[in-house]
Design an enzyme around this catalytic site. Structure first.
Site, short mmCIF file in Angstrom:
data_model
loop_
_atom_site.label_atom_id
_atom_site.label_comp_id
_atom_site.label_asym_id
_atom_site.label_seq_id
_atom_site.Cartn_x
_atom_site.Cartn_y
_atom_site.Cartn_z
N SER A 146 41.57 39.13 30.62
CA SER A 146 41.30 39.07 29.52
C SER A 146 39.99 38.92 28.72
CB SER A 146 41.92 37.12 29.20
OG SER A 146 40.58 36.24 29.56
N SER A 184 40.85 37.14 35.04
CA SER A 184 40.00 38.03 34.08
C SER A 184 38.18 38.23 34.19
CB SER A 184 40.28 37.34 32.80
OG SER A 184 41.62 36.72 32.25
N LYS A 207 31.93 35.79 25.66
CA LYS A 207 33.33 35.95 25.58
C LYS A 207 33.60 34.70 24.31
CE LYS A 207 37.59 35.97 28.35
NZ LYS A 207 38.27 35.46 29.24
#
Lengths: 476, 474
Positions: free
Chosen positions: A142, A166, A67
């Protein structure tokens, strides 16, 4: 079947038998990326040649996607924000150091909501990521890029971060496994902070065994993070086959109320029945303060975020507005560099911390957070696990909630309490809607009891097989 | 109307640890800009602070020396404000629960309360190149240097008392060996809160904060100026506004910097990146055991053990090095009173003359002791000893050697002295007459003559004795 479709444990088995090596897997991954990335937009940074070179040097290396809020030395790390454009950290995050030590192969940085503020991966300055199961829908957020990449076989494993859901929420929406470990289990050093007391790095994988494998690689104490706990890390792959017989599972009634999609509820109820059939003892329990979790979260998370994001001022690194004086440099850098959701939360947080409101908001929220924790403590004094849906709804359409922040915030209503209490939790696939979208089952344990989660998740997965279904990706 | 002053001092002390408070970077002063920085002290995205244990130990030491209570739980807070030299745009400090609180300092018989002693990190420094006024450069070497903030209660009543408080504080910090307390290097900084109120009234007046004082004398001068400024304002019927003022040492005035209306809202909240933890009582006890003898008790001991006056003991204990030096001399030669006289007199004069501290003077304690012993045993007289002292410092040879090399043996032979004394009597009949007429001081003149004749090498005690005897008989 391309080698990119393998799980990590399958890949390792083949490598052991000398049937394949990492380099071939990475080649297939990039083939898949070249085919579908323009439709999915899971990655914000890729360097094919560097990945292939690394795979050549590490013949047993498992390809991992990371990420974009996790610092990778010399490689872009932007949190999906214009304000960090051009930023290349001079150091590796704790988890990256561990992955390096495990000789993993780095595939690229995955897309995310700007600064991890969001539940749909629509607020990234690189544009939204699309759900491989249906390109009209969001992948969740996210860590949407990480979930979509694993779901679309554009990575074998992925690292995400989870502040209010997330990892678990996009895992549910993309039909993959997403684990948020106990707060303190994995180093946060090098994770660009959203809300320090809630953030946790975790894993997104194709099945439960891979989640255990990847957690083994990244868990453990880091002297560079005083919130990381100095506790021995068990080998999580060793507990998978222990079964669920005798496991006491609580089903909190507050998680099955208003706002839960019918199909989601049905799938989760079926999952509970399945686990009961396998020998788990499932009983209804109560977590009475659940209804306050979202309110508490939207005080505390923005409060910490407003402070954590203060450093983006255009002075040291990243985007800087060209202005004549200091004050205008500050204002315009932040005005032009941050997106709407970031500004909204910075303002919220600044307000909640300001003198005169601090007691009424921040302190009050901390008190309710303690009550929420106590709810869980009480249930875990008698139960090993708690089962809930991961997300109240399956993936929704791109654009559907982006202009309605309050509706968007409710996407994480079932995952937020876990972060507030610092607990470990996983989301695993437990069914599909009539329109073919994945549904996630959330399994929560008490702190540092990831093993119980793995036992339960593995038993369910091996006796159902929802994780085996792959999306049929269409082109836009 | 008579006014009384309420002065509170906030002292920032840089703890002289090798590494910074939340990372391993060096704290060396004067290094190339930004050469002593890392992701943590630069506040780069993703970096996390980790508390330096040695910083904590030193802070606890100070707190204990200032008679403070140590907090049960150690936690940090964030103080949020934007400034280009502040890497994270917040400073990690302690607000809600300081490391220690409720202490005091005995200043010349009066107890000045210490509200709190807490830890925090320093910010960087802005550098303005002279030629391009539009550019500011930032040096982050100082960012993350450990600071201790020591806050007194606003009960200091005069600039003189403030000066004494600071001197004693500095002396204690020196004894603890935790800071070099160099104001020029910024390792000791002081802000003051000043208010005045009509004598006998209870409520405090409007508080003015003074910053930018960079010497103890500056503090004293700034406070004196500010007090008279406030008195004049009140006397003229004006109202004092709460504000921050800067001390301008060149002009000798305080100047307004910002008023309360512009004051910051720091939005303090607990630092979530540092886990709160407990300092175990056993750890505190261990640190307590390591505390050296502090100036207050050392002074009392000096008075008691060495029969020194309050003043002499006070001078000797003003720095730990000086006190240690005194005791080393006493060990070599047990005459504390004489040694104290020499150190507070001749030795201090030499230190001032050379602008050095006792450790840098190069005068061995054993040499000084030997010198004093030679005076006491009348091998040399005091005048000779004073002449020898600079040579002792510069040549580093022993007093006996110098005396021998210069042929400075005191003339103590009665036969040798008799002739010189007789001549002095013969040459100065007026003085003889005065003395015999009852003017005792006339004797001193005659002694002086003899000393001059012998180039100061005569034994003054013998000269006195022989003179008196001769004058009685003649």
């Amino acid at each position: 079947m391309g080698l990119n479709e393998l799980t990590a444990h399958e890949m390792l088995a083949k490598i052991k038998k000398k049937e394949i090596c990492s380099h071939e897997v990475v080649k297939d991954i990039f083939k898949q990326i070249e085919c579908f990335e323009k439709d999915i937009n899971a990655y914000v940074f890729l360097d094919k040649q560097a990945s292939l070179n690394q795979a050549k040097a590490r013949p047993a290396g498992i390809p991992v996607a990371v990420k974009d809020n996790i610092c990778t030395k010399g490689k872009p790390t932007t949190c999906g924000s214009k304000i960090l454009s051009g930023f290349r950290p001079p150091y590796n995050a704790g988890v990256i150091q561990k992955l390096e030590a495990s000789k993993a192969v780095f595939i690229g940085k995955t897309n995310m909501d700007e600064f991890a503020f969001g539940s749909s991966t629509e607020t990234s300055c690189f544009g939204p990521t699309r759900n491989p199961w249906n390109l009209k829908t969001i992948p969740g957020g996210s860590s949407g890029g990480s979930a979509a990449a694993v779901s679309a076989d554009q990575a074998i494993l992925a690292i995400g971060s989870d502040t209010g859901g997330s990892i678990r929420q996009p895992a549910a929406m993309c039909g993959v496994v997403g684990l948020k470990p106990t707060y303190g289990r994995v180093s946060r050093f090098g994770l660009i902070a959203f809300a320090s007391s809630l953030d946790q790095i975790g894993v997104i994988t194709k099945d439960v065994e891979d989640a255990a494998l990847l957690l083994n690689m990244i868990a453990g104490h880091d002297p560079c993070d005083s919130t990381s706990v100095d506790l021995a890390v068990p080998d999580y792959t060793q507990v998978l086959r222990a079964g669920v017989k005798g496991l006491k599972i609580g089903i909190p009634k507050e998680y099955f109320g208003r706002g839960i999609d019918r199909e989601v509820e049905d799938s989760v109820r079926n999952a509970i029945k399945k686990l009961s059939d396998l020998g788990a003892e499932c009983r209804e329990v109560s977590l009475p303060h659940t209804e306050f979790a979202v309110s508490v979260y939207y005080i505390l998370a923005p409060a910490e975020a407003s402070s954590n994001l203060a450093r983006y001022d255009g002075i040291q690194y990243g985007y800087r507005a060209k202005e004549e004086n200091l004050l205008d440099t500050y204002f315009d850098t932040r005005k032009q560099g941050f997106g709407r959701e970031v500004k909204r939360r910075v303002i919220l947080g600044t307000y909640a911390l300001s003198s005169g409101y601090y007691e009424a908001y921040y302190i009050k929220a901390q008190k309710v957070r303690t009550l929420l924790k106590k709810d869980f403590d009480k249930v875990f004094s008698r139960y090993d696990l708690i089962l809930t849906p991961t997300s109240p709804t399956p993936a929704f359409n791109i654009g559907e909630k982006i202009n309605d922040p309050l509706k968007m915030y409710l996407s994480d209503i079932l995952t937020i309490p876990v972060n507030l209490a610092g607990l470990p939790a996983v989301s695993i696939p437990c069914g599909f809607t009539a329109s073919g979208l994945p549904i996630g089952l959330q399994i929560i344990a008490k702190p540092f009891n990831e093993e119980a989660i793995f036992k339960c998740a593995y038993a369910f997965e091996q006796n159902t097989g929802y994780h085996l279904k792959k999306p049929e990706i269409e082109h836009k | 109307m008579k006014y009384e002053a309420n002065i509170g001092l906030e002292v920032h002390v840089q703890l002289s640890t090798k590494s910074k408070i939340f990372c391993g970077c060096s704290t060396r002063f004067g290094a190339r800009p930004n050469s002593q920085t890392c992701p943590v002290c630069l506040g780069l995205p993703g970096s996390l602070p980790v508390l330096n244990k040695e910083v904590l130990n030193r802070a606890v030491k100070v707190a204990l020396a200032l008679n403070c209570k140590i907090a049960g739980k150690l936690k940090f807070d964030r103080k949020n404000y934007f400034y280009p030299d502040l890497p994270k745009n917040y400073q990690i400090s302690q607000f809600g629960e300081p490391l220690s609180y409720q202490g005091y300092l005995e200043v010349a018989g009066r107890r000045i309360g210490i509200v709190r002693v807490h830890l925090e990190e320093d910010a960087g420094k802005l550098v303005h190149p002279e030629l391009s006024v539009k550019t500011s450069l930032v040096d982050f070497n100082r960012a993350g240097i450990p600071l201790l903030e020591i806050v007194s209660t606003p009960e200091i009543s005069s600039p003189e008392e403030a000066y004494r408080y600071l001197s004693l504080l500095k002396s204690i910090l020196g004894y603890l060996e935790i800071s070099d307390c160099n104001m020029e290097k910024g390792s000791l900084r002081c802000d003051a809160n000043v208010s005045i109120r009509p004598q006998g009234t209870a409520s405090l007046g409007a508080k003015v904060e003074i910053k930018n004082m960079n010497s103890f004398k500056g503090v004293k001068d700034a406070l004196s100026y500010e007090l008279s400024r406030q008195e004049k304002m009140l006397a003229g019927g004006e109202r004092i506004i709460q504000e921050t003022r800067l001390w301008d040492a060149a002009e000798g005035v305080t100047k307004s910097m910002r008023s309360k209306e512009e004051a910051h809202d720091y939005r303090y909240f607990p630092e979530p990146d540092l886990v709160p933890f407990v300092i175990e009582p056993a750890e505190i006890e261990a640190i307590k055991d390591q505390l050296p003898e502090l100036p207050g008790s050392k002074k009392e001991r000096f008075k008691k053990d060495y029969f020194l006056s309050d003043y002499d003991a006070g001078v000797l204990i003003s720095s730990k090095d000086l006190a240690d030096y005194f005791e080393e001399c006493v060990k070599s030669y047990n005459n504390p009173k004489q040694i104290s006289n020499w150190i507070t007199g001749e030795v201090l004069a030499q230190l001032n003359l050379r602008h050095v501290r006792i450790k840098e003077l190069g005068l061995l304690a054993s040499h000084l002791a030997e010198l004093i012993k030679m005076v006491d045993s009348e091998e040399i007289n005091i005048k000779m000893a004073k002449q020898i002292l600079p040579e002792l410092i510069e040549k580093k040879s022993s007093p006996a050697e110098i005396v021998k090399n210069r042929g400075l043996v005191q003339v103590s032979s009665k036969d040798q002295l008799a002739g010189i004394i007789d001549k002095a009597i013969e040459d100065n009949p007026g003085s003889v007459k005065d003395y015999q007429g009852g003017k005792v001081r006339a004797l001193e003149f005659l002694v002086g003559r003899v000393m001059r004749q012998t180039k100061g090498m005569a034994n003054p005690r013998m000269v006195n004795e022989i003179l008196k005897e001769r004058l009685k008989n003649s």
